[in-house]
Design a protein around this motif. Structure first.
Motif, PDB file in Angstrom:
ATOM      1  N   ALA A  33       0.842  -1.205   0.000  1.00 29.00           N
ATOM      2  CA  ALA A  33       0.000   0.000   0.000  1.00 29.00           C
ATOM      3  C   ALA A  33       0.870   1.245   0.000  1.00 29.00           C
ATOM      4  N   THR A  34       0.596   2.118  -0.943  1.00 30.39           N
ATOM      5  CA  THR A  34       1.203   3.444  -0.989  1.00 30.39           C
ATOM      6  C   THR A  34       0.053   4.448  -0.909  1.00 30.39           C
ATOM      7  N   ALA A  35       0.363   5.723  -0.998  1.00 26.14           N
ATOM      8  CA  ALA A  35      -0.672   6.750  -0.929  1.00 26.14           C
ATOM      9  C   ALA A  35      -0.483   7.731  -2.072  1.00 26.14           C
ATOM     10  N   TYR A  36      -1.582   8.368  -2.464  1.00 28.59           N
ATOM     11  CA  TYR A  36      -1.493   9.369  -3.521  1.00 28.59           C
ATOM     12  C   TYR A  36      -2.408  10.535  -3.231  1.00 28.59           C
ATOM     13  N   ASN A  37      -2.169  11.613  -3.960  1.00 28.31           N
ATOM     14  CA  ASN A  37      -2.909  12.859  -3.762  1.00 28.31           C
ATOM     15  C   ASN A  37      -3.489  13.345  -5.082  1.00 28.31           C
ATOM     16  N   ASP A 104      -3.344   1.946  -3.740  1.00 32.07           N
ATOM     17  CA  ASP A 104      -2.902   3.315  -3.534  1.00 32.07           C
ATOM     18  C   ASP A 104      -4.032   4.013  -2.776  1.00 32.07           C
ATOM     19  N   ILE A 105      -3.739   4.500  -1.596  1.00 33.38           N
ATOM     20  CA  ILE A 105      -4.754   5.094  -0.735  1.00 33.38           C
ATOM     21  C   ILE A 105      -4.845   6.595  -1.029  1.00 33.38           C
ATOM     22  N   TYR A 106      -6.046   7.055  -1.306  1.00 35.19           N
ATOM     23  CA  TYR A 106      -6.267   8.465  -1.622  1.00 35.19           C
ATOM     24  C   TYR A 106      -6.196   9.315  -0.357  1.00 35.19           C
ATOM     25  N   MET A 107      -5.352  10.333  -0.383  1.00 32.80           N
ATOM     26  CA  MET A 107      -5.190  11.215   0.772  1.00 32.80           C
ATOM     27  C   MET A 107      -5.425  12.680   0.418  1.00 32.80           C
ATOM     28  N   LYS A 109      -5.396  16.285  -0.742  1.00 40.13           N
ATOM     29  CA  LYS A 109      -4.278  17.169  -1.119  1.00 40.13           C
ATOM     30  C   LYS A 109      -3.171  17.174  -0.070  1.00 40.13           C
ATOM     31  N   ASP A 110      -3.283  16.302   0.922  1.00 34.74           N
ATOM     32  CA  ASP A 110      -2.320  16.262   2.018  1.00 34.74           C
ATOM     33  C   ASP A 110      -1.080  15.448   1.627  1.00 34.74           C
ATOM     34  N   VAL A 111      -0.176  16.099   0.926  1.00 36.01           N
ATOM     35  CA  VAL A 111       1.036  15.448   0.428  1.00 36.01           C
ATOM     36  C   VAL A 111       1.897  14.947   1.591  1.00 36.01           C
ATOM     37  N   ARG A 112       1.957  15.696   2.662  1.00 31.41           N
ATOM     38  CA  ARG A 112       2.752  15.282   3.823  1.00 31.41           C
ATOM     39  C   ARG A 112       2.225  13.957   4.402  1.00 31.41           C
ATOM     40  N   ALA A 113       0.909  13.812   4.522  1.00 31.06           N
ATOM     41  CA  ALA A 113       0.320  12.565   5.044  1.00 31.06           C
ATOM     42  C   ALA A 113       0.666  11.391   4.128  1.00 31.06           C
ATOM     43  N   ALA A 114       0.626  11.625   2.827  1.00 31.18           N
ATOM     44  CA  ALA A 114       0.959  10.560   1.877  1.00 31.18           C
ATOM     45  C   ALA A 114       2.432  10.166   2.010  1.00 31.18           C
ATOM     46  N   LYS A 115       3.302  11.150   2.154  1.00 30.72           N
ATOM     47  CA  LYS A 115       4.728  10.835   2.321  1.00 30.72           C
ATOM     48  C   LYS A 115       4.975  10.128   3.646  1.00 30.72           C
ATOM     49  N   TRP A 117       2.904   8.172   5.149  1.00 30.19           N
ATOM     50  CA  TRP A 117       2.415   6.796   4.980  1.00 30.19           C
ATOM     51  C   TRP A 117       3.504   5.951   4.322  1.00 30.19           C
ATOM     52  N   GLY A 118       4.109   6.489   3.290  1.00 30.85           N
ATOM     53  CA  GLY A 118       5.179   5.776   2.594  1.00 30.85           C
ATOM     54  C   GLY A 118       4.681   4.541   1.867  1.00 30.85           C
ATOM     55  N   LYS A 119       5.368   3.449   2.103  1.00 32.52           N
ATOM     56  CA  LYS A 119       5.046   2.175   1.449  1.00 32.52           C
ATOM     57  C   LYS A 119       4.985   1.122   2.547  1.00 32.52           C
ATOM     58  N   ARG A 120       3.866   0.420   2.642  1.00 32.87           N
ATOM     59  CA  ARG A 120       3.674  -0.575   3.697  1.00 32.87           C
ATOM     60  C   ARG A 120       3.011  -1.826   3.143  1.00 32.87           C
ATOM     61  N   ARG A 121       3.197  -2.909   3.859  1.00 33.87           N
ATOM     62  CA  ARG A 121       2.464  -4.144   3.577  1.00 33.87           C
ATOM     63  C   ARG A 121       1.222  -4.132   4.464  1.00 33.87           C
ATOM     64  N   VAL A 122       0.072  -4.339   3.869  1.00 33.88           N
ATOM     65  CA  VAL A 122      -1.185  -4.362   4.610  1.00 33.88           C
ATOM     66  C   VAL A 122      -2.022  -5.548   4.149  1.00 33.88           C
TER      67      VAL A 122
END
Length: 129
Positions: A33-37, A104-107, A109-115, A117-122
């Motif tokens: 799982a990663t995150a995107y904005n 890819d988890i939608y976050m 416009k919070d770019v800091r929250a996405a960074k 989060w990074g990359k994780r196994r879920v």
């Protein structure tokens, strides 16, 4: 001749049902799982529009999924739980075909929250597909 036809029909029916059951076979799956904005730097000139045309808005609990997960039975509108996060997330976007077993988890416009989060196994658990 009749036995042969019946045999072929049974074979076709069994293959049809086995393919269908495979497509909805998983209830839990380990993924990356990663995150995107929704910002132009990460997407294109229309960062709030997902692949199926859904309009993403900050605060939505939405995810994009790799296309192999779509072949396994997830689809637009499927609801999943993600280990480590509260609530349910809705599949509203799909990823480039180069990715597999990934969400890819939608976050918003919070770019800091996405960074952060990074990359994780879920583990994702399908609630409704």
């Amino acid at each position: 001749m009749t036995n042969k036809i019946i045999g072929y029909l049974l074979l076709v029916l069994s293959l049809t049902f086995s393919v269908h059951s495979y497509a909805s076979s998983f209830k839990k799956l380990n993924v990356t799982a990663t995150a995107y904005n929704s910002v132009r730097a990460q997407t294109d000139s229309s960062p709030n529009i997902a692949a199926w045309g859904d309009r993403l808005k900050p605060g939505m609990k939405a995810i994009a999924v790799s296309r192999d997960l779509l072949k396994m039975g997830l689809k637009r509108g499927s609801k999943v739980k993600i280990s480590g996060l509260p609530g349910e997330y809705v599949v509203l976007d799909k990823m480039h075909h180069r990715w597999s077993r990934k969400i890819d988890i939608y976050m918003g416009k919070d770019v800091r929250a996405a960074k952060n989060w990074g990359k994780r196994r879920v583990t994702i658990t399908v609630v409704h597909s």
